[in-house]
Structures are given as C-alpha cells and as structure tokens.
Design a protein around this motif. Structure first.
Motif, short mmCIF file in Angstrom:
data_model
loop_
_atom_site.label_atom_id
_atom_site.label_comp_id
_atom_site.label_asym_id
_atom_site.label_seq_id
_atom_site.Cartn_x
_atom_site.Cartn_y
_atom_site.Cartn_z
N GLY A 128 5.91 3.30 13.81
CA GLY A 128 6.71 4.21 12.99
C GLY A 128 6.74 3.86 11.52
N GLU A 129 6.34 2.64 11.17
CA GLU A 129 6.29 2.27 9.75
C GLU A 129 5.10 2.99 9.10
OE1 GLU A 129 6.62 -1.80 8.44
OE2 GLU A 129 7.69 -2.32 10.27
N PRO A 130 5.20 3.31 7.82
CA PRO A 130 4.09 4.00 7.15
C PRO A 130 2.86 3.11 7.05
CG PRO A 130 5.80 3.45 5.56
CD PRO A 130 6.34 3.09 6.92
N VAL A 131 1.70 3.74 7.04
CA VAL A 131 0.44 3.04 6.83
C VAL A 131 0.01 3.26 5.38
CG1 VAL A 131 -0.29 3.20 9.23
CG2 VAL A 131 -0.91 5.02 7.64
N ASP A 132 -0.81 2.37 4.86
CA ASP A 132 -1.26 2.47 3.48
C ASP A 132 -2.58 3.22 3.40
OD1 ASP A 132 0.88 1.00 2.43
OD2 ASP A 132 -0.14 -0.91 2.79
N ALA B 285 -1.35 5.79 -1.67
CA ALA B 285 -0.39 6.60 -0.93
C ALA B 285 0.04 5.87 0.34
CB ALA B 285 -1.01 7.95 -0.56
N ARG B 286 1.06 6.44 0.98
CA ARG B 286 1.51 5.98 2.30
C ARG B 286 1.62 7.21 3.19
NH1 ARG B 286 4.74 2.74 -1.04
NH2 ARG B 286 4.07 0.58 -0.96
N GLY B 287 1.50 6.98 4.47
CA GLY B 287 1.57 8.11 5.38
C GLY B 287 1.89 7.69 6.79
N GLU B 288 1.97 8.70 7.64
CA GLU B 288 2.26 8.44 9.05
C GLU B 288 1.09 8.94 9.88
OE1 GLU B 288 4.95 12.41 9.88
OE2 GLU B 288 5.96 10.57 9.28
N ILE B 289 0.85 8.24 10.97
CA ILE B 289 -0.25 8.61 11.86
C ILE B 289 0.14 9.87 12.62
CG2 ILE B 289 -1.62 7.88 13.85
CD1 ILE B 289 -1.14 4.99 12.88
N PHE C 273 -7.08 11.30 15.61
CA PHE C 273 -5.85 11.22 14.83
C PHE C 273 -6.16 11.18 13.36
CE2 PHE C 273 -6.89 6.83 15.87
CZ PHE C 273 -6.66 6.15 14.70
N GLY C 274 -5.14 11.41 12.55
CA GLY C 274 -5.27 11.41 11.10
C GLY C 274 -4.00 10.86 10.48
N ILE C 275 -3.88 11.07 9.19
CA ILE C 275 -2.73 10.58 8.43
C ILE C 275 -2.07 11.75 7.72
CG2 ILE C 275 -1.98 9.06 6.55
CD1 ILE C 275 -3.10 7.60 9.02
N ARG C 276 -0.75 11.89 7.87
CA ARG C 276 0.03 12.86 7.10
C ARG C 276 0.65 12.08 5.95
NH1 ARG C 276 3.21 14.72 10.82
NH2 ARG C 276 1.92 16.53 11.24
N LEU C 277 0.28 12.44 4.71
CA LEU C 277 0.80 11.72 3.55
C LEU C 277 2.29 11.97 3.39
CD1 LEU C 277 -2.06 12.29 0.96
CD2 LEU C 277 -1.72 10.37 2.51
N THR C 278 3.03 10.89 3.19
CA THR C 278 4.47 10.99 3.00
C THR C 278 4.90 10.54 1.61
OG1 THR C 278 4.77 8.78 3.96
CG2 THR C 278 5.00 10.68 5.45
N GLU C 279 4.01 9.81 0.93
CA GLU C 279 4.35 9.29 -0.40
C GLU C 279 3.08 9.07 -1.20
OE1 GLU C 279 6.27 5.25 -2.38
OE2 GLU C 279 6.28 5.48 -0.23
N ILE C 280 3.03 9.56 -2.41
CA ILE C 280 1.94 9.28 -3.34
C ILE C 280 2.44 8.21 -4.30
CG2 ILE C 280 0.41 10.23 -5.11
CD1 ILE C 280 -0.05 11.47 -2.35
N ILE C 281 1.68 7.15 -4.42
CA ILE C 281 2.09 6.04 -5.29
C ILE C 281 1.58 6.32 -6.68
CG2 ILE C 281 1.88 3.57 -5.70
CD1 ILE C 281 1.52 3.29 -2.63
N ALA C 282 2.48 6.41 -7.64
CA ALA C 282 2.10 6.72 -9.03
C ALA C 282 1.32 5.57 -9.63
CB ALA C 282 3.37 6.98 -9.86
N ALA C 283 0.33 5.92 -10.43
CA ALA C 283 -0.44 4.89 -11.14
C ALA C 283 0.46 4.30 -12.20
CB ALA C 283 -1.67 5.51 -11.79
#
Length: 126
Positions: free
Chosen positions: A85-89, A98-102, A112-122
C-alpha cells in the motif's frame, strides 16, 4: 557555508538539467498556445518527444550480507523496505520524478501498471 570547487562542479550538471527541463517545458507551453504555428511546433515537438528515456518503477530495496545473497535460490523471498500500500517511486534517467500506486491494467488484467499519485517538483539543490 561556502561550497568547495568540487561540490560546485558536481551540482552543475543537476542545475543545468533542471534549467533545460524548465526551458523545454516553457517552449512546449508556448508552442501549444500558437495554433497558427501548428505545423512548425509539431515538427519541433516530435523531435523532442521521440527521445528515449529510462523509466524505472522502484518497489523497494533491501540490504543483505553477501553470504545471504549467495544463499538465495528459486523460491526464496526477499523482504523489501516498503509495506503493501505504500507508494512506489517513478525514476526517469536516475531522477525520482513521481510516486504512484500499483494497479491492474483495465485493458489487460494479466499486467499491472502504476497510477501516479504525486509528481515531484524539480527543486534546485543547495
């Protein structure tokens, strides 16, 4: 605290990459706003959009002694540093973007794939 010359030089590629990415984003945004230049912007964008990048999804990691690594065999389980349940990088060319969930793909439930939940700003590194 003042940076040494070696530290300043090691920051340069990251700063240059950040500036280049931001400049590219700005150019692409400007081109999207000009519909009368669609032909020209399409040509410029297509060159950039075809550049291959290395994308990795990092599920987790672990450390183990060489002896434990050498004793691994088919069917062995390696515990990672992340919980279910923790996000993957999402890492592109070695940079965490970014981070996301499987998730299971709707179009192909065997994959399976990744649904992006967070975009990490540069961010500019100090």
């Amino acid at each position: 605290m003042a940076q040494t010359k070696v530290e300043a030089e090691s920051d340069q590629p990251d700063e240059q990459l950040d500036r280049a990415i931001e400049e590219l984003r700005g150019v692409l945004r400007e081109e999207e706003k000009r519909p009368d230049d669609a032909f020209q912007s399409g040509a410029n964008s297509s060159i950039i959009m075809t550049i291959p990048v290395d994308v990795q999804i990092i599920l987790g990691s672990t450390e183990m002694p060489v002896s434990e690594l050498m004793s691994l065999q088919k069917g062995s389980t390696v515990a990672l540093n992340r919980r279910i349940g923790e996000p993957v990088d999402v890492v592109v060319n070695g940079r965490n973007i970014a981070r996301g969930e499987i998730t299971v793909l709707e179009s192909d439930p065997t994959r399976f794939g990744i649904r992006l939940t967070e975009i990490i700003a540069a961010t500019k590194r100090a």
